[in-house]
Design a protein around this motif. Structure first.
Motif, PDB file in Angstrom:
ATOM      1  N   VAL A 198      -2.664  15.419  -0.191  1.00  0.00           N
ATOM      2  CA  VAL A 198      -1.772  14.258  -0.220  1.00  0.00           C
ATOM      3  C   VAL A 198      -2.471  13.020   0.332  1.00  0.00           C
ATOM      4  CG1 VAL A 198      -0.687  14.670   2.045  1.00  0.00           C
ATOM      5  CG2 VAL A 198       0.601  13.516   0.238  1.00  0.00           C
ATOM      6  N   ALA A 199      -3.384  13.181   1.289  1.00  0.00           N
ATOM      7  CA  ALA A 199      -4.088  12.023   1.852  1.00  0.00           C
ATOM      8  C   ALA A 199      -4.953  11.341   0.803  1.00  0.00           C
ATOM      9  CB  ALA A 199      -4.940  12.456   3.039  1.00  0.00           C
ATOM     10  N   ARG A 200      -5.523  12.125  -0.114  1.00  0.00           N
ATOM     11  CA  ARG A 200      -6.393  11.546  -1.152  1.00  0.00           C
ATOM     12  C   ARG A 200      -5.639  10.569  -2.044  1.00  0.00           C
ATOM     13  NH1 ARG A 200      -8.561  17.003  -1.457  1.00  0.00           N
ATOM     14  NH2 ARG A 200     -10.759  17.015  -0.805  1.00  0.00           N
ATOM     15  N   SER A 201      -4.330  10.730  -2.158  1.00  0.00           N
ATOM     16  CA  SER A 201      -3.540   9.887  -3.063  1.00  0.00           C
ATOM     17  C   SER A 201      -2.880   8.713  -2.336  1.00  0.00           C
ATOM     18  CB  SER A 201      -2.470  10.725  -3.770  1.00  0.00           C
ATOM     19  OG  SER A 201      -1.542  11.251  -2.824  1.00  0.00           O
ATOM     20  N   HIS A 202      -3.271   8.468  -1.073  1.00  0.00           N
ATOM     21  CA  HIS A 202      -2.690   7.368  -0.314  1.00  0.00           C
ATOM     22  C   HIS A 202      -3.778   6.390   0.150  1.00  0.00           C
ATOM     23  CE1 HIS A 202       0.755  10.043  -0.342  1.00  0.00           C
ATOM     24  NE2 HIS A 202       1.498   9.024   0.053  1.00  0.00           N
ATOM     25  N   ASP A 203      -3.356   5.153   0.353  1.00  0.00           N
ATOM     26  CA  ASP A 203      -4.296   4.109   0.749  1.00  0.00           C
ATOM     27  C   ASP A 203      -4.572   4.109   2.247  1.00  0.00           C
ATOM     28  OD1 ASP A 203      -4.291   2.954  -1.930  1.00  0.00           O
ATOM     29  OD2 ASP A 203      -2.274   2.222  -1.440  1.00  0.00           O
ATOM     30  N   PHE A 204      -3.640   4.667   3.024  1.00  0.00           N
ATOM     31  CA  PHE A 204      -3.733   4.581   4.476  1.00  0.00           C
ATOM     32  C   PHE A 204      -2.813   5.652   5.065  1.00  0.00           C
ATOM     33  CE2 PHE A 204      -2.869   2.829   8.699  1.00  0.00           C
ATOM     34  CZ  PHE A 204      -4.101   2.300   9.068  1.00  0.00           C
ATOM     35  N   ALA A 205      -3.184   6.149   6.243  1.00  0.00           N
ATOM     36  CA  ALA A 205      -2.320   7.093   6.969  1.00  0.00           C
ATOM     37  C   ALA A 205      -1.941   6.481   8.308  1.00  0.00           C
ATOM     38  CB  ALA A 205      -3.033   8.426   7.185  1.00  0.00           C
TER      39      ALA A 205
ATOM     40  N   HIS B 175       5.518  -1.738   2.163  1.00  0.00           N
ATOM     41  CA  HIS B 175       4.720  -0.576   1.798  1.00  0.00           C
ATOM     42  C   HIS B 175       5.597   0.527   1.205  1.00  0.00           C
ATOM     43  CE1 HIS B 175       1.309  -2.358   3.818  1.00  0.00           C
ATOM     44  NE2 HIS B 175       1.986  -2.447   4.957  1.00  0.00           N
ATOM     45  N   THR B 176       4.971   1.387   0.438  1.00  0.00           N
ATOM     46  CA  THR B 176       5.598   2.629  -0.009  1.00  0.00           C
ATOM     47  C   THR B 176       5.203   3.720   0.977  1.00  0.00           C
ATOM     48  OG1 THR B 176       5.441   1.946  -2.320  1.00  0.00           O
ATOM     49  CG2 THR B 176       5.760   4.302  -1.891  1.00  0.00           C
ATOM     50  N   VAL B 177       6.183   4.510   1.426  1.00  0.00           N
ATOM     51  CA  VAL B 177       5.928   5.453   2.509  1.00  0.00           C
ATOM     52  C   VAL B 177       6.226   6.885   2.071  1.00  0.00           C
ATOM     53  CG1 VAL B 177       6.452   6.067   4.898  1.00  0.00           C
ATOM     54  CG2 VAL B 177       6.557   3.669   4.172  1.00  0.00           C
ATOM     55  N   THR B 178       5.290   7.781   2.361  1.00  0.00           N
ATOM     56  CA  THR B 178       5.492   9.215   2.191  1.00  0.00           C
ATOM     57  C   THR B 178       5.457   9.861   3.566  1.00  0.00           C
ATOM     58  OG1 THR B 178       4.357   9.189   0.056  1.00  0.00           O
ATOM     59  CG2 THR B 178       4.624  11.339   1.126  1.00  0.00           C
TER      60      THR B 178
ATOM     61  N   ALA C 124      -9.956  13.887  12.013  1.00  0.00           N
ATOM     62  CA  ALA C 124     -11.138  14.446  11.357  1.00  0.00           C
ATOM     63  C   ALA C 124     -10.836  14.824   9.914  1.00  0.00           C
ATOM     64  CB  ALA C 124     -11.629  15.664  12.134  1.00  0.00           C
ATOM     65  N   MET C 125      -9.657  15.385   9.672  1.00  0.00           N
ATOM     66  CA  MET C 125      -9.275  15.757   8.313  1.00  0.00           C
ATOM     67  C   MET C 125      -9.168  14.526   7.421  1.00  0.00           C
ATOM     68  SD  MET C 125      -6.455  18.746   9.101  1.00  0.00           S
ATOM     69  CE  MET C 125      -6.216  19.208   7.373  1.00  0.00           C
ATOM     70  N   LEU C 126      -8.538  13.478   7.935  1.00  0.00           N
ATOM     71  CA  LEU C 126      -8.390  12.257   7.141  1.00  0.00           C
ATOM     72  C   LEU C 126      -9.745  11.633   6.849  1.00  0.00           C
ATOM     73  CD1 LEU C 126      -5.310  10.724   8.990  1.00  0.00           C
ATOM     74  CD2 LEU C 126      -5.309  11.729   6.697  1.00  0.00           C
ATOM     75  N   ALA C 127     -10.621  11.611   7.851  1.00  0.00           N
ATOM     76  CA  ALA C 127     -11.957  11.036   7.653  1.00  0.00           C
ATOM     77  C   ALA C 127     -12.738  11.803   6.587  1.00  0.00           C
ATOM     78  CB  ALA C 127     -12.714  11.036   8.978  1.00  0.00           C
ATOM     79  N   SER C 128     -12.487  13.104   6.488  1.00  0.00           N
ATOM     80  CA  SER C 128     -13.239  13.916   5.524  1.00  0.00           C
ATOM     81  C   SER C 128     -12.916  13.560   4.080  1.00  0.00           C
ATOM     82  CB  SER C 128     -12.965  15.410   5.760  1.00  0.00           C
ATOM     83  OG  SER C 128     -11.673  15.780   5.296  1.00  0.00           O
ATOM     84  N   VAL C 129     -11.737  12.963   3.848  1.00  0.00           N
ATOM     85  CA  VAL C 129     -11.376  12.536   2.485  1.00  0.00           C
ATOM     86  C   VAL C 129     -11.326  11.010   2.396  1.00  0.00           C
ATOM     87  CG1 VAL C 129     -10.193  14.665   1.846  1.00  0.00           C
ATOM     88  CG2 VAL C 129      -8.904  12.827   2.997  1.00  0.00           C
ATOM     89  N   LYS C 130     -11.922  10.340   3.416  1.00  0.00           N
ATOM     90  CA  LYS C 130     -12.044   8.876   3.428  1.00  0.00           C
ATOM     91  C   LYS C 130     -10.693   8.171   3.308  1.00  0.00           C
ATOM     92  CE  LYS C 130     -16.835   8.665   1.836  1.00  0.00           C
ATOM     93  NZ  LYS C 130     -17.109  10.065   2.223  1.00  0.00           N
TER      94      LYS C 130
ATOM     95  N   MET D  74       0.834  -1.204   0.000  1.00  0.00           N
ATOM     96  CA  MET D  74       0.000   0.000   0.000  1.00  0.00           C
ATOM     97  C   MET D  74       0.865   1.248   0.000  1.00  0.00           C
ATOM     98  SD  MET D  74      -3.210  -0.618   2.593  1.00  0.00           S
ATOM     99  CE  MET D  74      -2.192  -0.897   4.016  1.00  0.00           C
ATOM    100  N   ASN D  75       0.291   2.337  -0.450  1.00  0.00           N
ATOM    101  CA  ASN D  75       0.909   3.652  -0.318  1.00  0.00           C
ATOM    102  C   ASN D  75       0.470   4.253   1.014  1.00  0.00           C
ATOM    103  OD1 ASN D  75       2.171   3.670  -2.889  1.00  0.00           O
ATOM    104  ND2 ASN D  75       0.231   4.200  -3.844  1.00  0.00           N
ATOM    105  N   ILE D  76       1.407   4.396   1.924  1.00  0.00           N
ATOM    106  CA  ILE D  76       1.073   4.837   3.276  1.00  0.00           C
ATOM    107  C   ILE D  76       1.653   6.214   3.552  1.00  0.00           C
ATOM    108  CG2 ILE D  76       1.413   4.360   5.737  1.00  0.00           C
ATOM    109  CD1 ILE D  76       1.091   1.450   5.186  1.00  0.00           C
ATOM    110  N   LEU D  77       0.827   7.067   4.119  1.00  0.00           N
ATOM    111  CA  LEU D  77       1.229   8.411   4.512  1.00  0.00           C
ATOM    112  C   LEU D  77       1.590   8.373   6.000  1.00  0.00           C
ATOM    113  CD1 LEU D  77       1.378  11.393   3.533  1.00  0.00           C
ATOM    114  CD2 LEU D  77      -0.966  11.661   4.384  1.00  0.00           C
ATOM    115  N   LEU D  78       2.854   8.592   6.314  1.00  0.00           N
ATOM    116  CA  LEU D  78       3.315   8.602   7.704  1.00  0.00           C
ATOM    117  C   LEU D  78       3.324  10.042   8.198  1.00  0.00           C
ATOM    118  CD1 LEU D  78       4.550   7.346  10.235  1.00  0.00           C
ATOM    119  CD2 LEU D  78       6.779   7.407   9.083  1.00  0.00           C
ATOM    120  N   ILE D  79       2.467  10.340   9.158  1.00  0.00           N
ATOM    121  CA  ILE D  79       2.287  11.705   9.647  1.00  0.00           C
ATOM    122  C   ILE D  79       2.941  11.836  11.018  1.00  0.00           C
ATOM    123  CG2 ILE D  79       0.615  13.515  10.176  1.00  0.00           C
ATOM    124  CD1 ILE D  79      -1.416  11.995   8.436  1.00  0.00           C
TER     125      ILE D  79
END
Length: 302
Positions: free
Chosen positions: A50-57, A33-36, A73-79, A1-6
């Motif tokens: 950037v969250a819209r282009s990732h599979d998971f955060a 995984h691929t990590v951003t 809340a921000m992540l949930a807003s873009v599913k 998966m493409n994962i966004l590490l925050i």
């Protein structure tokens, strides 16, 4: 998966967050995984894009933002799915005075407290006998935490804390040792007993993060019935706050055998040697296994 590490952010716990993110990044890569990497301090305005282009955060923020539910809340807003609790549960758990009300309403033992929304007048005195603990209402990692032994120390402590914190709570000293217990999924993990080294009075920031600053024993050498009670209270607190995925609850275990619930962490420390990973290791989960399990739980919650 493409994962966004925050990780990172702008709270006083920024460095703790960044240090933990290094190990998480490496684990995610080992898991294939691929990590951003994304640091809200530098580019909060770009999070939704950037969250819209990732599979998971994967969120490794401490304090606010992060544990306050804003990023969730921000992540949930873009599913975009993420590990751990939703925005509401995160917000309630971070606020100590609110979460303690929830604990009380569910019959969970927590020390008395006094909430300070602003710097009180010079003639104000705590309603508890000294020593007392005064700490940030929404902070963690034992930052913004002071032990006040006498009235002579009170004014200076309040001035120091209110210089950086907008809300404080005051609690009486509860004698005993610190015990912490994680929850993973729907199960409580083996607790950890924490003994500050070098005669430290309590488990402060230095004891938590300085090598050798504390002795952490997992599983905790507690009577079987106390271990069961710690795990029961941790799971009940997790559910009372409406949390999901994982959490870690801190207690004081007193010499008389009583337990006192201090707080619940919705984004516990996640270095390989942090408390929750130690507990996971005690049930056979490696650090990589734990990261994989948190992703699995996060995806299942969507």
């Amino acid at each position: 998966m493409n994962i966004l590490l925050i990780a990172g952010g702008w709270s006083s716990e920024r460095e703790v967050s960044l240090n933990g993110a290094k190990g998480i990044h490496e684990a995610l890569l080992r898991l294939g995984h691929t990590v951003t990497f994304f640091d809200p301090q530098h580019s909060l305005d770009g999070l939704l894009t950037v969250a819209r282009s990732h599979d998971f955060a994967f969120i490794n923020l401490h304090g606010s933002p992060g544990e306050d539910g804003m990023v969730q809340a921000m992540l949930a807003s873009v599913k975009c799915p993420f590990q751990g609790s939703c925005a509401v549960g995160s917000f309630i758990a971070l606020n100590k005075s609110v979460s303690k009300q929830v604990f009380r309403s569910h019959g969970l033992p927590t020390p008395e407290w006094e909430f300070l929304a602003k710097r009180p007048s010079e003639d104000w005195r705590p309603k508890f006998s000294y020593p007392v603990f005064i700490k940030s209402n929404t902070g963690g990692s034992s930052l913004g935490l002071c032990r006040v032994a006498s009235e002579a120390e009170l004014a200076e402590t309040l001035d120091t804390l209110f210089a950086t914190e907008s809300e404080l709570i005051v609690e009486p000293l509860v004698e005993g040792v610190e015990v912490t217990c994680g929850v993973l999924g729907e199960e409580a993990l083996p607790p950890v007993l924490i003994e500050p080294a070098d005669g430290a009075a309590f488990f402060d920031y230095d004891a938590k993060y300085r090598p050798g600053g504390a002795r952490e024993i997992c599983p905790a050498p507690l009577p079987e019935e106390i271990t069961a009670q710690v795990q029961d209270f941790a799971l009940k607190a997790h559910k009372a706050l409406g949390l999901r995925g994982y959490s870690r609850t801190d207690f004081i275990y007193s010499p008389d055998g009583s337990l006192h619930l201090l707080e619940v962490n919705t984004l516990p420390g996640m270095t390989a040697t942090s408390l929750l990973p130690q507990e996971a290791a005690a049930v056979g989960l490696s650090f990589d296994d734990l990261i994989a399990r948190l992703i699995e739980l996060g995806l299942a919650a969507e």
